[in-house]
Design an enzyme around this catalytic site. Structure first.
Site, PDB file in Angstrom:
ATOM      1  N   ASN A   1      -6.851  -2.203   3.345  1.00 34.79           N
ATOM      2  CA  ASN A   1      -6.455  -3.611   3.431  1.00 34.79           C
ATOM      3  C   ASN A   1      -5.642  -3.938   4.681  1.00 34.79           C
ATOM      4  O   ASN A   1      -5.470  -5.107   5.027  1.00 34.79           O
ATOM      5  CB  ASN A   1      -5.676  -4.029   2.178  1.00 34.79           C
ATOM      6  CG  ASN A   1      -4.455  -3.175   1.940  1.00 34.79           C
ATOM      7  OD1 ASN A   1      -4.563  -1.952   1.788  1.00 34.79           O
ATOM      8  ND2 ASN A   1      -3.284  -3.780   1.892  1.00 34.79           N
ATOM      9  N   HIS A   2      -5.140  -2.905   5.390  1.00 32.92           N
ATOM     10  CA  HIS A   2      -4.459  -3.131   6.667  1.00 32.92           C
ATOM     11  C   HIS A   2      -5.383  -2.837   7.851  1.00 32.92           C
ATOM     12  O   HIS A   2      -4.911  -2.586   8.961  1.00 32.92           O
ATOM     13  CB  HIS A   2      -3.202  -2.261   6.760  1.00 32.92           C
ATOM     14  CG  HIS A   2      -2.104  -2.692   5.852  1.00 32.92           C
ATOM     15  ND1 HIS A   2      -1.431  -3.884   6.012  1.00 32.92           N
ATOM     16  CD2 HIS A   2      -1.559  -2.108   4.750  1.00 32.92           C
ATOM     17  CE1 HIS A   2      -0.517  -4.014   5.075  1.00 32.92           C
ATOM     18  NE2 HIS A   2      -0.582  -2.946   4.277  1.00 32.92           N
TER      19      HIS A   2
ATOM     20  N   HIS B   1      -0.276   5.204  -2.658  1.00 34.99           N
ATOM     21  CA  HIS B   1       0.655   6.128  -1.991  1.00 34.99           C
ATOM     22  C   HIS B   1       1.383   7.089  -2.919  1.00 34.99           C
ATOM     23  O   HIS B   1       2.279   7.804  -2.487  1.00 34.99           O
ATOM     24  CB  HIS B   1       1.703   5.342  -1.175  1.00 34.99           C
ATOM     25  CG  HIS B   1       1.143   4.578  -0.035  1.00 34.99           C
ATOM     26  ND1 HIS B   1       1.940   3.996   0.928  1.00 34.99           N
ATOM     27  CD2 HIS B   1      -0.145   4.287   0.309  1.00 34.99           C
ATOM     28  CE1 HIS B   1       1.168   3.370   1.817  1.00 34.99           C
ATOM     29  NE2 HIS B   1      -0.099   3.537   1.457  1.00 34.99           N
TER      30      HIS B   1
ATOM     31  N   GLU C   1      -5.093   3.838   7.740  1.00 33.29           N
ATOM     32  CA  GLU C   1      -4.803   2.404   7.858  1.00 33.29           C
ATOM     33  C   GLU C   1      -3.313   2.087   7.980  1.00 33.29           C
ATOM     34  O   GLU C   1      -2.963   0.961   8.341  1.00 33.29           O
ATOM     35  CB  GLU C   1      -5.387   1.642   6.665  1.00 33.29           C
ATOM     36  CG  GLU C   1      -4.701   1.914   5.349  1.00 33.29           C
ATOM     37  CD  GLU C   1      -4.551   0.643   4.516  1.00 33.29           C
ATOM     38  OE1 GLU C   1      -4.993  -0.429   4.945  1.00 33.29           O
ATOM     39  OE2 GLU C   1      -3.966   0.747   3.428  1.00 33.29           O
ATOM     40  N   ASN C   2      -2.442   3.046   7.682  1.00 29.51           N
ATOM     41  CA  ASN C   2      -1.004   2.841   7.822  1.00 29.51           C
ATOM     42  C   ASN C   2      -0.401   3.697   8.925  1.00 29.51           C
ATOM     43  O   ASN C   2       0.818   3.837   9.013  1.00 29.51           O
ATOM     44  CB  ASN C   2      -0.277   3.166   6.506  1.00 29.51           C
ATOM     45  CG  ASN C   2      -0.667   2.276   5.366  1.00 29.51           C
ATOM     46  OD1 ASN C   2      -1.114   2.761   4.322  1.00 29.51           O
ATOM     47  ND2 ASN C   2      -0.527   0.976   5.524  1.00 29.51           N
TER      48      ASN C   2
ATOM     49  N   HIS D   1      -4.436   4.107  -1.462  1.00 28.24           N
ATOM     50  CA  HIS D   1      -3.735   2.824  -1.341  1.00 28.24           C
ATOM     51  C   HIS D   1      -2.380   2.784  -2.024  1.00 28.24           C
ATOM     52  O   HIS D   1      -1.442   2.213  -1.482  1.00 28.24           O
ATOM     53  CB  HIS D   1      -4.581   1.649  -1.857  1.00 28.24           C
ATOM     54  CG  HIS D   1      -3.839   0.343  -1.842  1.00 28.24           C
ATOM     55  ND1 HIS D   1      -3.411  -0.261  -0.664  1.00 28.24           N
ATOM     56  CD2 HIS D   1      -3.419  -0.473  -2.848  1.00 28.24           C
ATOM     57  CE1 HIS D   1      -2.780  -1.392  -0.961  1.00 28.24           C
ATOM     58  NE2 HIS D   1      -2.762  -1.536  -2.268  1.00 28.24           N
TER      59      HIS D   1
ATOM     60  N   HIS E   1     -10.283   2.286  -2.320  1.00 26.92           N
ATOM     61  CA  HIS E   1      -8.982   1.822  -1.839  1.00 26.92           C
ATOM     62  C   HIS E   1      -8.600   0.630  -2.711  1.00 26.92           C
ATOM     63  O   HIS E   1      -9.090  -0.486  -2.511  1.00 26.92           O
ATOM     64  CB  HIS E   1      -9.089   1.428  -0.365  1.00 26.92           C
ATOM     65  CG  HIS E   1      -7.774   1.312   0.326  1.00 26.92           C
ATOM     66  ND1 HIS E   1      -7.073   2.407   0.769  1.00 26.92           N
ATOM     67  CD2 HIS E   1      -7.023   0.226   0.643  1.00 26.92           C
ATOM     68  CE1 HIS E   1      -5.948   2.014   1.355  1.00 26.92           C
ATOM     69  NE2 HIS E   1      -5.895   0.692   1.280  1.00 26.92           N
TER      70      HIS E   1
END
Length: 253
Positions: free
Chosen positions: A65-66, A172, A37-38, A170, A145
């Site tokens: 969430n992204h 990191h 997602e990132n 999430h 997440h």
């Protein structure tokens, strides 16, 4: 069954780490899953980032969430092995789980998103109850997440004994608590980030620091630098995980 779950792949350093290292170890695993997602510049999943992950050997890409930060995802998620959080409301594009199959063995992979300090989604606890009633596989891996470690642990304990493993993403930052819950489910609060740790959770230090020092909005910029590959290995037998261990590789200087 051997499974490798790669933590949040962040921007170019994360994609580079996966492309450099995963092909060398890919044949050791039945399935490889990565949170992407990132991966598109730090926010969202683009077609180019997805292609790099798949070409390196990733079987399934998860979001978070992204999920909707890059327009490419709306087409990709309808046709490719990509999942978003299960507890988005009905009508959300894509799906919250996928069943991977290899050599006669099946792995259910689901993602739920936490609600503490994140989006106000549907109940992840009851969502997993429904999924486990409706879908069966030889093994089940749940990615949580979430921002709050308490919520990740609560979901792990809620699912303990019903799924093979619960892995958090999430935040990191890799946690040192990989092990087994009382009823036998493998658990780790956060797998960590695949990217550069010469950063603030993947973001450029200067712009993130300015946000803390001035309390003013700053333009987001992904950090560049030395890449690290963070993942978690699972060994599964007879319907459950029997071993869990962090896996770390660093890009040569």
């Amino acid at each position: 069954m051997r499974v490798l779950f790669i933590g949040d792949v962040f921007a170019e350093p994360g994609l580079r780490a996966v492309a450099l290292h995963l092909p060398d170890i890919r044949n050791q695993y039945d399935f490889v899953i990565a949170n992407g997602e990132n991966s598109a510049g730090g926010k969202g999943l683009s077609r180019a980032a997805y292609k790099r992950l798949r070409e390196a050997g990733v079987d399934l890409v998860t979001l978070g969430n992204h999920a909707w930060d890059h327009k490419d995802v709306f087409e990709l998620i309808e046709t490719e092995p990509i999942i978003r959080a299960l507890n988005y409301p009905p009508g959300t594009p894509g799906r919250g789980y996928w069943v991977l199959e290899n050599s006669g063995q099946s792995l259910l992979v689901a993602q739920v998103m936490g609600r503490v300090f994140l989006e106000n989604l549907d109940d992840p606890f009851r969502g997993m109850d429904r999924l486990l009633q409706e879908v069966s596989a030889d093994y089940a891996l749940v990615e949580v997440h979430a921002e709050a470690t308490s919520e990740k642990m609560a979901l792990g304990l809620y699912l303990d004994g019903r799924v093979s493993a619960v892995l958090g993403t999430h935040t990191h930052i890799p946690t040192l608590d990989s092990g087994f819950l009382p009823k036998g489910t493998a658990y780790q609060t956060d797998v960590g980030m695949t990217g550069t740790y010469r950063s603030i959770i993947g973001g450029e230090i200067e712009s993130f620091m300015a946000r803390f020092l001035t309390a003013m909005p700053q333009r987001f910029k992904a950090a560049e630098g030395h890449a690290r590959f963070h993942a978690t290995e699972l060994l599964c037998e007879d319907g459950k995980a029997v071993a869990i261990s962090p896996y770390i590789w660093e890009e040569p200087l």
